[in-house]
Design a protein around this motif. Sequence first.
Motif, mmCIF file in Angstrom:
data_model
loop_
_atom_site.group_PDB
_atom_site.id
_atom_site.type_symbol
_atom_site.label_atom_id
_atom_site.label_comp_id
_atom_site.label_asym_id
_atom_site.label_seq_id
_atom_site.Cartn_x
_atom_site.Cartn_y
_atom_site.Cartn_z
ATOM 1 N N PRO A 140 3.036 1.731 3.873
ATOM 2 C CA PRO A 140 1.933 0.822 3.551
ATOM 3 C C PRO A 140 1.109 1.427 2.407
ATOM 4 N N GLN A 141 0.331 0.611 1.725
ATOM 5 C CA GLN A 141 -0.500 1.112 0.628
ATOM 6 C C GLN A 141 -1.657 1.948 1.197
ATOM 7 N N GLN A 195 -4.363 0.830 3.997
ATOM 8 C CA GLN A 195 -3.870 -0.334 4.757
ATOM 9 C C GLN A 195 -3.583 -0.019 6.225
ATOM 10 N N LYS A 248 -7.194 -16.695 7.448
ATOM 11 C CA LYS A 248 -5.871 -16.101 7.234
ATOM 12 C C LYS A 248 -5.641 -14.968 8.250
ATOM 13 N N GLY A 254 3.076 -11.351 5.476
ATOM 14 C CA GLY A 254 1.827 -11.387 4.717
ATOM 15 C C GLY A 254 0.707 -10.528 5.297
ATOM 16 N N ILE A 255 1.021 -9.701 6.293
ATOM 17 C CA ILE A 255 -0.010 -8.836 6.888
ATOM 18 C C ILE A 255 -0.429 -7.758 5.879
ATOM 19 N N GLU A 256 -1.757 -7.522 5.823
ATOM 20 C CA GLU A 256 -2.286 -6.575 4.836
ATOM 21 C C GLU A 256 -2.865 -5.308 5.463
ATOM 22 N N HIS A 257 -3.101 -5.355 6.784
ATOM 23 C CA HIS A 257 -3.653 -4.162 7.424
ATOM 24 C C HIS A 257 -2.960 -3.931 8.767
ATOM 25 N N ARG A 285 4.748 -7.063 7.358
ATOM 26 C CA ARG A 285 4.491 -7.098 5.915
ATOM 27 C C ARG A 285 5.134 -8.324 5.284
ATOM 28 N N ARG A 336 -4.624 -11.533 8.591
ATOM 29 C CA ARG A 336 -4.443 -10.397 7.677
ATOM 30 C C ARG A 336 -4.059 -9.115 8.394
#
Length: 293
Positions: free
Chosen positions: A96-97, A100, A4, A50-53, A47, A6
């Motif tokens: 971002p969280q 992240q 994936k 689907g990007i998480e970092h 985002r 990420r």
Amino acid sequence: MRKKVRIAIFPVAGLGTRFLPATKSMPKEMLTIVDKPLIQYAVDEAREAGIEHFVFVTGRNKGVIEDHFDRHFELETTLLERGKTKEFKELQRDLPQPGQTSFTRQQEPLGLGHAVWCARDIVGDEPFALLLPDMLIKAEPGVLSQMMYAYEKNGGNIIAVEEVAKENISSYGVVGRASGTDEAFIINEMVEKPAPEKAPSNLIISGRYILQPHIFDLLSSHKRGAGGEIQITDAMQKLMREQDFTGVKFKGRTFDCGTKLGFLAANIAYALDREQLREKLQKEIANLLNYRL
Ligand code: UTP
């Protein structure tokens, strides 16, 4: 199983010389389109895909970008005290969280390829997305999402491309197109800033990439290319000998906000999209077109 995507890299360490003096003490990526900095548009697009970092390769003046993606307690408290909950929620939404984001430094602006290489330890052995925030692309879904569909089908390396007039081709990386559809075709050639007569097509690389981590090994030679800079296109050319590259002719409108004209056009286009601004702006533009000092 396909790995994936990420992680996304955002290179924000360039000098932005075409935008001086605005960029003397502020990164080009903090220039605003209506009321949001360019970098926020790029992060939002990533985002959505689907990007998480989010990895930022910064240079001098990094503080302002880091601060933009941090909480601002004093401001938040004041907004809440004044009942500005809409503004408060918008600030929360853009962040971002925790955990992240990563920031790394490119100490010298040696070129885009070098900036990407600076993120190698953070990215590690994973495919990653690369977004150039000054190439703002108005699209639904966002361009990176359109590329993710091609990645899920084909894997490998994916490049977003679009057509430009032949006379403008020498400002960009250009690809050669072999078989396939607009949504996914095989790239058989790549060249950075070619003379118009040497360009393999009129399809330019539009500042969005999905790349396999082997590119970091190829970038480590630090070989300089067009303009004396370490170019990502040169490393991609080498990677093409070993891995597939798929082109995606995306649906959307690009604004090259590294240029004054692109930046101004983007501000008008995005403002015309806002209901509260649209009509008044149209009137302003009409007035300005008739205005003479
Ligand atoms: P550009 O070539 O458009 O940006 O790089 P620049 O060099 O800052 O601008 P000018 O030409 O002097 O006006 C595209 C992206 O790559 C980053 C830039 O910040 C921009 O987001 N970049 C470029 C780096 O991070 N490091 C570099 O050494 C070069």
